[in-house]
Design an enzyme around this catalytic site. Sequence first.
Site, PDB file in Angstrom:
ATOM      1  CG  HIS A 154      -0.250   0.081   2.534  1.00 55.94           C
ATOM      2  ND1 HIS A 154       0.417   1.198   2.989  1.00 55.94           N
ATOM      3  CD2 HIS A 154      -0.107  -0.860   3.510  1.00 55.94           C
ATOM      4  CE1 HIS A 154       0.933   0.962   4.178  1.00 55.94           C
ATOM      5  NE2 HIS A 154       0.629  -0.290   4.513  1.00 55.94           N
ATOM      6  CG  ASP A 274       2.150 -19.551  13.940  1.00 55.95           C
ATOM      7  OD1 ASP A 274       2.547 -19.325  15.094  1.00 55.95           O
ATOM      8  OD2 ASP A 274       2.742 -20.316  13.148  1.00 55.95           O
ATOM      9  CB  SER A 289       2.262  -3.057   5.607  1.00 58.04           C
ATOM     10  OG  SER A 289       1.128  -2.766   6.363  1.00 58.04           O
TER      11      SER A 289
END
Length: 336
Positions: A154, A274, A289
């Site tokens: 992004h 997890d 990210s």
Amino acid sequence: MKRMIRYVCMTLAAVLLCPIMTVSSQEVRRTVHVGGMPFGLTMYTNGVVVVNVDDSYDSPAVAAGLRENDVITRANDEEITSNERLHEIIASSEGADIELSVLRGKSPLSMTLTPETDDDGNYTAGMWIRDSTAGLGTITYFDENTHSFGALGHGICDRDTGLLMPLGSGKIVKAKIGSITKAKKGIAGGLNGYMSDEAIGEMTVNNSFGVYGKYTAEPEGEELPCAFDSEIETGPAQIITTLDDGELQSYDVNIEGFNLNDKSGQNLIVRVTDEELLDKTGGIVQGMSGSPIIQNGRLIGAVTHVFINSPEKGYGITIGNMLGCYEQFGGVREES
């Protein structure tokens, strides 16, 4: 379940949602070095961005017609590359008109700014501007064929306006994660770290599908093929990321859904399964990210955003969109 990966790291940080765009996906099978390393980023804007205009009175900025998100590129025919230089021009103007070149979106505009004195007798314009930003995030891939990298998934946006910052120049450096702020429902967590002085690349693109550029260091990470969109499926997958132990590791996730036609880049819905990662981070946190998503031995995309009220879940972008973005905007033209 956790699997150790053999490579060490770098670092950069995550940011906000930005305007949408469309790029074409890959048409041929690509093989890249898979990332997961943290990196630090310092980015300077192309001009200075107006982040706020004082409209509590008829300020010089209001009178000139300036708006939030305008980009000032020139003042009295001088290129503007820093806040400091524009402040100097305003402060030394003695109230004389300053001719500005401004970008509003993609539209070039000309404006006349007439500074006024404040209560202390200093010339001001009645606006707040920004010329740079810095942070931490995660590398998604290194591509030896184009000597390029892709990261974040992004864009880097202004923290006040939420809009993409126009890239003038930028570098990425190695970084290290020092601590973790665990995510909770309604509260974003984050990877906290620091940047080194060791540069590893230069940015050429900042847009809604990530940050891209040329790397100057040796590529790290395992080489894997990139998945075609048609090969992505719901079910088990892994993300590769680096936490405060400094080790590149793989953690289990589940692809719960996908919309490959979403033009904002929010193509995948990812749930962290997890237990170790959930225990350490609470799920997806800022700074993750760009963390690569692996499924069936292929790179399928990268983590991009967290669901703030369900931090174990978030969005991902496909690798086809990331590669296509670099090919369209990131420097393939420079290779020809």
